[in-house]
Design an enzyme around this catalytic site. Sequence first.
Site, mmCIF file in Angstrom:
data_model
loop_
_atom_site.group_PDB
_atom_site.id
_atom_site.type_symbol
_atom_site.label_atom_id
_atom_site.label_comp_id
_atom_site.label_asym_id
_atom_site.label_seq_id
_atom_site.Cartn_x
_atom_site.Cartn_y
_atom_site.Cartn_z
ATOM 1 C CG ASP A 1 -3.323 -1.700 3.850
ATOM 2 O OD1 ASP A 1 -2.307 -2.325 3.485
ATOM 3 O OD2 ASP A 1 -3.591 -0.552 3.447
ATOM 4 C CD GLU B 1 -5.192 -2.492 0.572
ATOM 5 O OE1 GLU B 1 -4.688 -1.366 0.372
ATOM 6 O OE2 GLU B 1 -6.411 -2.659 0.777
ATOM 7 C CG HIS C 1 -4.823 3.086 -2.941
ATOM 8 N ND1 HIS C 1 -4.232 4.329 -3.151
ATOM 9 C CD2 HIS C 1 -4.636 2.811 -1.631
ATOM 10 C CE1 HIS C 1 -3.710 4.767 -2.027
ATOM 11 N NE2 HIS C 1 -3.946 3.880 -1.075
ATOM 12 C CD GLU D 1 -1.375 1.322 -1.221
ATOM 13 O OE1 GLU D 1 -0.808 2.258 -0.646
ATOM 14 O OE2 GLU D 1 -2.297 0.660 -0.704
ATOM 15 C CE LYS E 1 -3.469 1.734 6.558
ATOM 16 N NZ LYS E 1 -2.990 1.466 5.183
ATOM 17 C CD GLU F 1 -8.355 2.870 0.390
ATOM 18 O OE1 GLU F 1 -7.729 2.715 1.450
ATOM 19 O OE2 GLU F 1 -7.868 2.623 -0.739
ATOM 20 C CG ASP G 1 -4.374 6.210 -6.171
ATOM 21 O OD1 ASP G 1 -4.767 7.151 -6.894
ATOM 22 O OD2 ASP G 1 -4.375 6.260 -4.931
#
Length: 379
Positions: A197, A223, A299, A249, A168, A332, A272
């Site tokens: 991300d 991301e 995702h 996502e 992150k 993931e 997702d």
Amino acid sequence: MQIKKVTCHVLSSSVEHPFTSSRGWLYKRRGTCLVEIETSDGIVGWGECYGPSAVAKAFIDTQLASHIIGRDPFDVEVIWEFLYNRIKDYGQTGMAIAAISGIDIALWDIVGKASGKPVHKLLGGAFRTEINAYATGLYFTDTDRLVDEAVEEAQGYVRDGFKAIKMKIGLGSIERDYERVAAVREAVGPNIQLMVDANHCFSVPIAIRLGRQLEKLNIEWFEEPISPEDIDGYIAVTRALDMAVAGGENGFTRWGFRDTIARKAMDIVQPDVCAAGGLTESKKIATLASAHGVECVPHAWGSAVGLAATIQFLAALPDQPPSLFPFQPMLEFEQCENPFRDHLAREPIHQVNGTVTVPDKPGLGIEIDRTVIDQYRDA
């Protein structure tokens, strides 16, 4: 065979070590909505809905479940189109589609179990029997040790065998973000794939400035750099950077992804399966992406049910593009505390040396431990 009963299980568990990301949301609990569909022949299928569990349950209980009772579970696409067209006047995105996703996944599980085939066979076959997995983690937990905690966590994933890690970013400063990512890159070395991300926390100019700095660190993809509504902004960021830009996502259905893919606003789309419309719709999104030369790397954030469905989906995705040494779509495998991921399946899904074996048992390939549902049921 007919659909006999639809049951939603809302599960919740506290998190021992709360964590946050750039959005500033402090995750103190993990939750999920599992969809259980039983047929007149006694076959049970399992699905999962992404997002607020109680909302998904409300949609299914009040708007969807009664309309599939008595239907043939093999009519997966017929049911999908019926449910979508019934609610699209007020539910073309968001939780309405997440609710349909849970039903759709459960139906595919039933069809696989009734046929004695894993879902990937029903989707057209497996292009691979093993899938490369990347560890998602490195959230923000200790504001006094943001760099050190990231380095320590990343090194732990490498010791566990992961060959790829997603971390992150979004600390409110290009310098702070770069420092943290650079420290992780140095700690894991040049041969570990590293992704970042941002959870769409940046403006277009800041995303471009930070992205150009991060390119020096050999980042695999950037991301969700900006807000998902801003397709023109994504185009600007994608065109400005040499590294891949990813997102999606929080996208829903083929129509929601259509313009993003056709305009190549992203290099990688990340539907997702528990949110975008289930396996039925995710397959169409992936086909649309392939037709436009855009990669599809789904995702995943949920229980063993959603993880198993994602693995089945990934197994059925072609190499992107086909070649002697292809860049295969990765799984993931988020590593935050989650009992529904770790304990819900009687045989938990594991990675070994950075790969996950595609289950070859019928349906999603997992067996649900009902005692875990009883333990974490949110009354």
